[in-house]
Motif scaffolding. Structure first.
Motif, PDB file in Angstrom:
ATOM      1  N   VAL A 176       0.856  -1.184   0.000  1.00 55.75           N
ATOM      2  CA  VAL A 176       0.000   0.000   0.000  1.00 55.75           C
ATOM      3  C   VAL A 176       0.891   1.233   0.000  1.00 55.75           C
ATOM      4  CG1 VAL A 176      -1.888   1.231   1.118  1.00 55.75           C
ATOM      5  CG2 VAL A 176      -1.782  -1.260   1.258  1.00 55.75           C
ATOM      6  N   GLY A 177       1.206   1.703  -1.192  1.00 55.70           N
ATOM      7  CA  GLY A 177       1.942   2.949  -1.367  1.00 55.70           C
ATOM      8  C   GLY A 177       0.995   3.996  -1.899  1.00 55.70           C
ATOM      9  N   ASP A 195      -2.003  -3.893  -9.971  1.00 57.23           N
ATOM     10  CA  ASP A 195      -2.420  -2.799  -9.098  1.00 57.23           C
ATOM     11  C   ASP A 195      -3.898  -2.971  -8.783  1.00 57.23           C
ATOM     12  OD1 ASP A 195       0.111  -1.706  -9.242  1.00 57.23           O
ATOM     13  OD2 ASP A 195      -0.421  -0.158 -10.692  1.00 57.23           O
ATOM     14  N   THR A 196      -4.234  -2.927  -7.500  1.00 51.08           N
ATOM     15  CA  THR A 196      -5.631  -3.118  -7.108  1.00 51.08           C
ATOM     16  C   THR A 196      -6.435  -1.831  -7.180  1.00 51.08           C
ATOM     17  OG1 THR A 196      -5.085  -2.770  -4.770  1.00 51.08           O
ATOM     18  CG2 THR A 196      -5.067  -5.047  -5.585  1.00 51.08           C
ATOM     19  N   GLY A 197      -5.783  -0.704  -6.927  1.00 54.64           N
ATOM     20  CA  GLY A 197      -6.475   0.579  -6.889  1.00 54.64           C
ATOM     21  C   GLY A 197      -5.641   1.571  -6.102  1.00 54.64           C
ATOM     22  N   PRO A 198      -6.268   2.606  -5.578  1.00 54.78           N
ATOM     23  CA  PRO A 198      -5.501   3.599  -4.822  1.00 54.78           C
ATOM     24  C   PRO A 198      -4.971   3.018  -3.523  1.00 54.78           C
ATOM     25  CG  PRO A 198      -7.840   3.982  -4.552  1.00 54.78           C
ATOM     26  CD  PRO A 198      -7.707   2.904  -5.597  1.00 54.78           C
ATOM     27  N   GLY A 199      -3.826   3.536  -3.084  1.00 54.67           N
ATOM     28  CA  GLY A 199      -3.286   3.187  -1.788  1.00 54.67           C
ATOM     29  C   GLY A 199      -3.431   4.391  -0.871  1.00 54.67           C
ATOM     30  N   ASN A 200      -2.289   5.023  -0.545  1.00 52.64           N
ATOM     31  CA  ASN A 200      -2.324   6.266   0.242  1.00 52.64           C
ATOM     32  C   ASN A 200      -2.524   7.500  -0.622  1.00 52.64           C
ATOM     33  OD1 ASN A 200      -1.544   4.952   2.683  1.00 52.64           O
ATOM     34  ND2 ASN A 200       0.561   4.944   1.964  1.00 52.64           N
ATOM     35  N   GLY A 201      -2.279   7.368  -1.919  1.00 55.09           N
ATOM     36  CA  GLY A 201      -2.161   8.542  -2.778  1.00 55.09           C
ATOM     37  C   GLY A 201      -3.350   9.463  -2.754  1.00 55.09           C
ATOM     38  N   MET A 202      -4.559   8.910  -2.850  1.00 58.70           N
ATOM     39  CA  MET A 202      -5.738   9.781  -2.887  1.00 58.70           C
ATOM     40  C   MET A 202      -5.974  10.477  -1.554  1.00 58.70           C
ATOM     41  SD  MET A 202      -8.578   7.920  -5.278  1.00 58.70           S
ATOM     42  CE  MET A 202      -9.592   9.420  -5.359  1.00 58.70           C
ATOM     43  N   VAL A 203      -5.714   9.766  -0.452  1.00 59.90           N
ATOM     44  CA  VAL A 203      -5.861  10.398   0.860  1.00 59.90           C
ATOM     45  C   VAL A 203      -4.850  11.532   1.002  1.00 59.90           C
ATOM     46  CG1 VAL A 203      -5.827  10.040   3.350  1.00 59.90           C
ATOM     47  CG2 VAL A 203      -6.700   8.244   1.862  1.00 59.90           C
TER      48      VAL A 203
END
Length: 376
Positions: A176-177, A195-203
Motif C-alpha cells: 500500500v503505497g 495494481d488493485t487501486g488507490p493506496g495512500n495517494g488519494m488520501v
C-alpha cells in the motif's frame, strides 16, 4: 554480491535505502536499511516535474524540467547514502552494485493497442561516476516497450522474500503505497500481480487539497469520519475495476471530484474504504483466497486502512513486521534484488505480473567512468 537498493515513492516523502546480499535468486543476507527525508527544494522540483509530465503530449520533446529533476534525484540519493553508509560503517567500495529505481513522474498504461509510457527520473550515470559503483536502473521501460504494463515490478522479490521466511502458498503480499498492488503466490514459481487501486495517494492528495497537511497522520481524520456509501459506489464504478489483470495505475487515475461535497473527515473515511474495497475486488479477480494478506508499504502505518482491510478481506491480514520483514524497506530491498537480476540477465517481469508477452530481463547498467549507460 552486496547491493544497495534505493526507492523513492510517489508520496515524495523520502529516499529509502536497503542493503541485500543476493545473487538475484536467493537472499543470502539482509544488510542495514534506512531512509532520509527528501529536501523541500527537491520535493518541489519533483512536484513540478510530475505536473509537467501530466501535460506532456505524445511525440513532443520531454519537458525540460526532467533533466534538472533527474540530476537532483541522483544528488539526493548520493547525499542520503553517504550518511547511511557511514552510520553503518560501510563505504562505497564495500558495494558490488547499486539499484536505483528513480522517481516516477508518469505512468500511462497501454490502452487500445497503444504502448504505454512510464518515466522514472534519476541520473544513473552521474551516480555511478560519483560512487565508483555500477548502477542498475530503468527497470520499467523495456517491459512497457514490449507491450507490458511495466508494473508492478516487486512480485519476483515478494516471492523470494516469502520463501526466505518459510511461508507457504497460497499467499498474497499487498503493498500500500501511493497506489496499492498485490502479488499472489499460488505455489511453485507461479506468481501473478496487478495494481488493485488507490493506496495512500488519494488520501494524501485530499489532505493537501484541503490544506490539512501532506497526509492523514495515523488516520486521525478518517477515524472520526463516516463512509459515504453513494460516493464509494461512484468511485468503484470506474472501468478499471472491470478490466482483466494484469493491469496498472497512476496515482492520478482517480479524481477527487466525487468527494467535493463531503466533509474532510467523511472524505478521508470514504477513501480508506475505497482502498480496502478495491483490494477485496482484486482478490475476487484472482479467484483463490490466500492463507493471509501481508501488508507492506506506508499504508500499513495508517490504522484505519489496516482496520478496513481486516474488515473487508476474506482472510487474515497481517503487517510485514509480523513475519520479521522490514515493511518500510521492502521496495528498496526489491530494487536491490532487481538490480542483481539485471546484472545477471535474469527476468524481472513476467506475463502474469505485467502482461508482457514473455519473461523480460529489463533494466540497464550505468558503469563508472564509462561514456554512457549500456544495456545489461
Amino acid at each position: 554480491m552486496r547491493v544497495l537498493g534505493f526507492m523513492t515513492g510517489t508520496s515524495l516523502d523520502a529516499v529509502d535505502m536497503a542493503v541485500l546480499e543476493t545473487d538475484g535468486e536467493a537472499i543470502e543476507a539482509f544488510g542495514p536499511a534506512g531512509e532520509r527525508k527528501l529536501s523541500e527544494p527537491v520535493r518541489d522540483l519533483l512536484i513540478e516535474a510530475t505536473l509537467q509530465a501530466l501535460k506532456w503530449e505524445r511525440g513532443a520533446p520531454p519537458p525540460a524540467v526532467f533533466e534538472d529533476a533527474a540530476r537532483a534525484v541522483a544528488e539526493e540519493h548520493l547525499a542520503a547514502a553517504e550518511v547511511f553508509l557511514a552510520a553503518n560503517e560501510l563505504a562505497w567500495a564495500d558495494l558490488d552494485l547499486i539499484g536505483m529505481h528513480g522517481q516516477t513522474v508518469l505512468h500511462e498504461r497501454p490502452d487500445d493497442g497503444a504502448v504505454g509510457r512510464t518515466v522514472q527520473l534519476g541520473d544513473a550515470q552521474w551516480l555511478a561516476d560519483r560512487t565508483g559503483v555500477p548502477v542498475a536502473f530503468d527497470f520499467r521501460s523495456a517491459d512497457m516497450a514490449a507491450g507490458g504494463q511495466a508494473a508492478p515490478l516487486a512480485p519476483i522479490y515478494h516471492l523470494a522474500r516469502a520463501r526466505s521466511s518459510g511461508l507457504q502458498p497460497p499467499l498474497a503480499v499487498l503493498n500500500v503505497g501511493g497506489v496499492a498492488n498485490v502479488t499472489f503466490w499460488s505455489g511453485g514459481e507461479a506468481i501473478s500481480a496487478f495494481d488493485t487501486g488507490p493506496g495512500n495517494g488519494m488520501v494524501d492528495l485530499l489532505m493537501q487539497d484541503r490544506g490539512a497537511g501532506r497526509f492523514d497522520d495515523k488516520g486521525r481524520y478518517a477515524s472520526v469520519g463516516k463512509v459515504q456509501e453513494p460516493v464509494l459506489r461512484a468511485l468503484l464504478a470506474h472501468p478499471y475495476f472491470e478490466a482483466p489483470a494484469p493491469k496498472s495505475l497512476d496515482r492520478y487515475d482517480f479524481s477527487l471530484e466525487p468527494l467535493a461535497k463531503c466533509e474532510l473527515e467523511d472524505a478521508a473515511a470514504t477513501l480508506v474504504a475505497f482502498t480496502a474495497e478495491a483490494v477485496r475486488l482484486g482478490l475476487e479477480l484472482i479467484g483463490e483466497t490466500p492463507r493471509e494478506v501481508i501488508v507492506t508499504g506506508g499504508g500499513r502505518h495508517n490504522p484505519e486502512i489496516m482496520k478496513a482491510l481486516t474488515a473487508r478481506l476474506p482472510c487474515p491480514v497481517t503487517a510485514a513486521e509480523d513475519h520479521g520483514w522490514r515493511g518500510d524497506a521492502i521496495e528498496a530491498e526489491a530494487s536491490a534484488y532487481l538490480a542483481a537480476r539485471t546484472l545477471r540477465g535474469l527476468p524481472i517481469s513476467f506475463p502474469k505480473t505485467t502482461g508482457v508477452p514473455q519473461p523480460m530481463t529489463g533494466g540497464r547498467i550505468a558503469r563508472p567512468n564509462s561514456e554512457g549507460a549500456s544495456d545489461a
